[in-house]
Design an enzyme around this catalytic site. Structure first.
Site, PDB file in Angstrom:
ATOM      1  CE  LYS A 110      -4.493  -1.524   1.215  1.00  0.00           C
ATOM      2  NZ  LYS A 110      -4.966  -2.436   2.256  1.00  0.00           N
ATOM      3  CE  LYS A 189      -7.991 -10.972  -7.977  1.00  0.00           C
ATOM      4  NZ  LYS A 189      -8.188 -10.093  -7.050  1.00  0.00           N
ATOM      5  CE  LYS A 192     -13.299  -2.898  -4.195  1.00  0.00           C
ATOM      6  NZ  LYS A 192     -12.649  -4.209  -3.910  1.00  0.00           N
TER       7      LYS A 192
HETATM    8  P1  ADP Z   1     -11.144  -6.769  -5.775  1.00  0.00           P
HETATM    9  O1  ADP Z   1      -9.976  -7.422  -6.459  1.00  0.00           O
HETATM   10  O2  ADP Z   1     -12.318  -6.593  -6.689  1.00  0.00           O
HETATM   11  O3  ADP Z   1     -10.757  -5.488  -5.053  1.00  0.00           O
HETATM   12  P2  ADP Z   1     -11.074  -7.888  -3.159  1.00  0.00           P
HETATM   13  O4  ADP Z   1      -9.591  -7.808  -3.166  1.00  0.00           O
HETATM   14  O5  ADP Z   1     -11.873  -6.966  -2.293  1.00  0.00           O
HETATM   15  O6  ADP Z   1     -11.628  -7.782  -4.667  1.00  0.00           O
HETATM   16  O7  ADP Z   1     -11.446  -9.405  -2.838  1.00  0.00           O
HETATM   17  C1  ADP Z   1     -12.424  -9.816  -1.936  1.00  0.00           C
HETATM   18  C2  ADP Z   1     -12.448 -11.343  -1.968  1.00  0.00           C
HETATM   19  O8  ADP Z   1     -12.860 -11.833  -3.265  1.00  0.00           O
HETATM   20  C3  ADP Z   1     -11.092 -11.989  -1.688  1.00  0.00           C
HETATM   21  O9  ADP Z   1     -11.318 -13.128  -0.877  1.00  0.00           O
HETATM   22  C4  ADP Z   1     -10.583 -12.410  -3.060  1.00  0.00           C
HETATM   23  O10 ADP Z   1      -9.766 -13.549  -2.970  1.00  0.00           O
HETATM   24  C5  ADP Z   1     -11.883 -12.720  -3.819  1.00  0.00           C
HETATM   25  N1  ADP Z   1     -11.722 -12.373  -5.253  1.00  0.00           N
HETATM   26  C6  ADP Z   1     -11.648 -11.140  -5.783  1.00  0.00           C
HETATM   27  N2  ADP Z   1     -11.521 -11.172  -7.122  1.00  0.00           N
HETATM   28  C7  ADP Z   1     -11.515 -12.490  -7.480  1.00  0.00           C
HETATM   29  C8  ADP Z   1     -11.401 -13.198  -8.739  1.00  0.00           C
HETATM   30  N3  ADP Z   1     -11.306 -12.544  -9.895  1.00  0.00           N
HETATM   31  N4  ADP Z   1     -11.418 -14.537  -8.718  1.00  0.00           N
HETATM   32  C9  ADP Z   1     -11.534 -15.222  -7.544  1.00  0.00           C
HETATM   33  N5  ADP Z   1     -11.639 -14.611  -6.322  1.00  0.00           N
HETATM   34  C10 ADP Z   1     -11.627 -13.267  -6.273  1.00  0.00           C
END
Ligand code: ADP
Ligand code: TRP
Length: 320
Positions: A110, A189, A192
Site C-alpha cells: 500500500k 483477474k 474492481k
Molecule cells: P477486488 O480485487 O475486486 O478489489 P477484493 O480484493 O476486495 O476484490 O477481494 C475480496 C475477496 O474476493 C477476496 O477473498 C478475493 O480472494 C476474492 N476475489 C476477488 N476477485 C476475485 C477473482 N477474480 N477470482 C476469484 N476470487 C476473487
C-alpha cells in the site's frame, strides 16, 4: 470446529468475489460453527467518507443474506458493533514487535502504491489478530493475500501466551488455493481496481451490455474455436452444469458458433442463477430495519464469546 472470516465492505460485489470468496464462505456454514463479520473498521483504512462506509456495509450485509447466509446458524455481525475487539487489540499490541508489522507485504504494497502511512494501516494486522483470537477460531478461511496476516495473528498469540499464560487458541488458516481466479471482461483477474467486473446484482440491461463487452479474439462464426482459450467460455462454465459445458465446448470446436450467441447464453444463465437471490435482496433492501436486527442479534452473540475471551486476557495481564 469454529470458523471465522471477515470481509471488508468495499463496493458492489462482482462474480469474482462470488465464486472466489462468498460461495466458499457460505459452504463453510455446513462444516461447523461459523462466525462471519463485516470488517468496517478495517475498511476505514481505505474508505474515508462516512456515507460511503455506511452504504458499503449495508450492501455487503444485503449481498450475503440474499445469497444464502443463514443468520440462525452463522453468527453474522459488524465489527464496529463489538468494541471489545479494540480493547483486546490494545492488549495484543503490547506484545507485538514493530518489526513484525514492518515486514507485512500488504502494508508495504500500500505504501509503494502511494497510500499515506497511517497508524491504522500499520496496526491493521493487530486488529485482525484481535478479530480472530477474540472468538477463539480454529480455522480462518482467507485468500492467499491474507496468509501472512494469519501468521502474524499466530505469532502474536504465541507471544502473549508466553508472557502471560495460555489464554489464546492458535488459529489455522484455510487458504482457498483451489478456487481459481475468475477472469474479468479483458481476461485479467476480475477486480474492481481493473474496471473489468460483472456485478452480481447489476440492473438487467446494464448487465447484458457488460456481458456483450467481454473481449474475444476476432475469429469468424464459421471457424472452429478453442473453448479453453476463451474468456466467455471460462465464465460460462462457472454457471453451466457439466452437460451444458460439454455441449458448448463441442459447439466451439465444431465451428458455426458466434461469440454473440455464447455471450447471450452466458447472460441468460447468469441472470437466472442470481434470480432468486436478486428477489430476496430486493425484499431485504426494502426493509433495512430487518437487516439491522439480524446484525444486532449477531453482535450480541459474538459479544458473549468475545467478552469471555477479553475477561481472561484482562485477568492474565493484571487489569481485571
Ligand atoms: P477486488 O480485487 O475486486 O478489489 P477484493 O480484493 O476486495 O476484490 O477481494 C475480496 C475477496 O474476493 C477476496 O477473498 C478475493 O480472494 C476474492 N476475489 C476477488 N476477485 C476475485 C477473482 N477474480 N477470482 C476469484 N476470487 C476473487
Ligand atoms: N483483511 C481481510 C481482507 O482484506 C479482512 C479481515 C479483517 C479478516 N479481519 C479478518 C479476514 C479476520 C479473516 C479474519 O480480506
Amino acid at each position: 470446529m469454529r470458523i471465522l472470516s471477515g470481509i471488508q465492505p468495499s463496493g458492489r460485489l462482482h462474480i469474482g468475489n462470488y465464486f472466489g470468496m462468498m460461495r466458499p464462505a457460505l459452504d463453510l456454514q455446513e462444516r461447523g460453527q461459523a462466525f462471519l463479520f463485516i470488517a468496517d473498521y478495517h475498511a476505514m483504512t481505505t474508505i474515508t467518507a462516512a456515507d460511503e462506509l455506511r452504504r458499503a456495509s449495508l450492501d455487503v450485509a444485503l449481498d450475503f443474506l440474499a445469497c444464502g447466509l443463514d443468520p440462525q446458524r452463522t453468527v453474522f455481525y459488524r465489527q464496529s458493533d463489538v468494541p471489545e475487539v479494540h480493547e483486546l487489540a490494545w492488549l495484543l499490541s503490547t506484545v507485538t514487535p514493530v518489526g513484525l508489522l514492518e515486514r507485512c507485504h500488504a502494508y508495504k504494497d500500500k505504501l509503494a502504491r502511494g497510500a499515506s502511512a497511517s497508524h491504522a494501516l500499520f496496526a491493521y494486522p493487530v486488529l485482525m489478530a484481535a478479530d480472530i483470537l477474540a472468538v477463539r477460531a480454529d480455522i480462518v478461511p482467507v485468500g492467499q493475500d491474507q496468509k501472512q496476516h494469519l501468521e502474524v495473528a499466530r505469532d502474536i498469540a504465541v507471544k502473549f501466551n508466553q508472557r502471560h499464560g495460555e489464554v489464546f487458541h492458535l488459529p489455522d488458516p484455510l487458504i482457498q488455493e483451489h478456487v481459481s481466479v475468475v477472469p474479468g471482461l479483458d481476461g485479467q483477474k476480475m477486480s474492481k481496481s481493473y474496471n473489468n467486473t460483472i456485478e452480481i446484482f447489476g440492473a438487467q440491461k446494464a448487465t447484458r451490455k457488460t456481458v456483450m463487452r467481454i473481449v474475444t479474439n476476432s475469429q469468424g462464426v464459421e471457424e472452429s474455436k478453442d473453448p479453453e482459450k476463451c474468456n466467455v467460455f471460462a465464465l460460462y462454465r462457472l454457471f453451466a452444469d457439466e452437460a451444458r459445458t460439454q455441449e458448448m465446448a463441442r459447439r466451439y470446436r465444431a465451428g458455426g458458433l458466434g461469440y454473440g450467441e455464447v455471450k447471450q447464453a452466458l447472460f441468460e444463465l447468469l441472470w437466472q442463477h442470481f434470480e432468486p437471490y436478486r428477489r430476496r435482496r430486493e425484499e431485504l433492501a426494502a426493509d433495512p430495519r430487518r437487516v439491522e436486527t439480524v446484525l444486532a442479534e449477531g453482535a450480541a452473540r459474538a459479544r458473549e464469546e468475545i467478552t469471555r475471551t477479553l475477561r481472561d486476557a484482562r485477568r492474565a495481564v493484571g487489569v481485571s
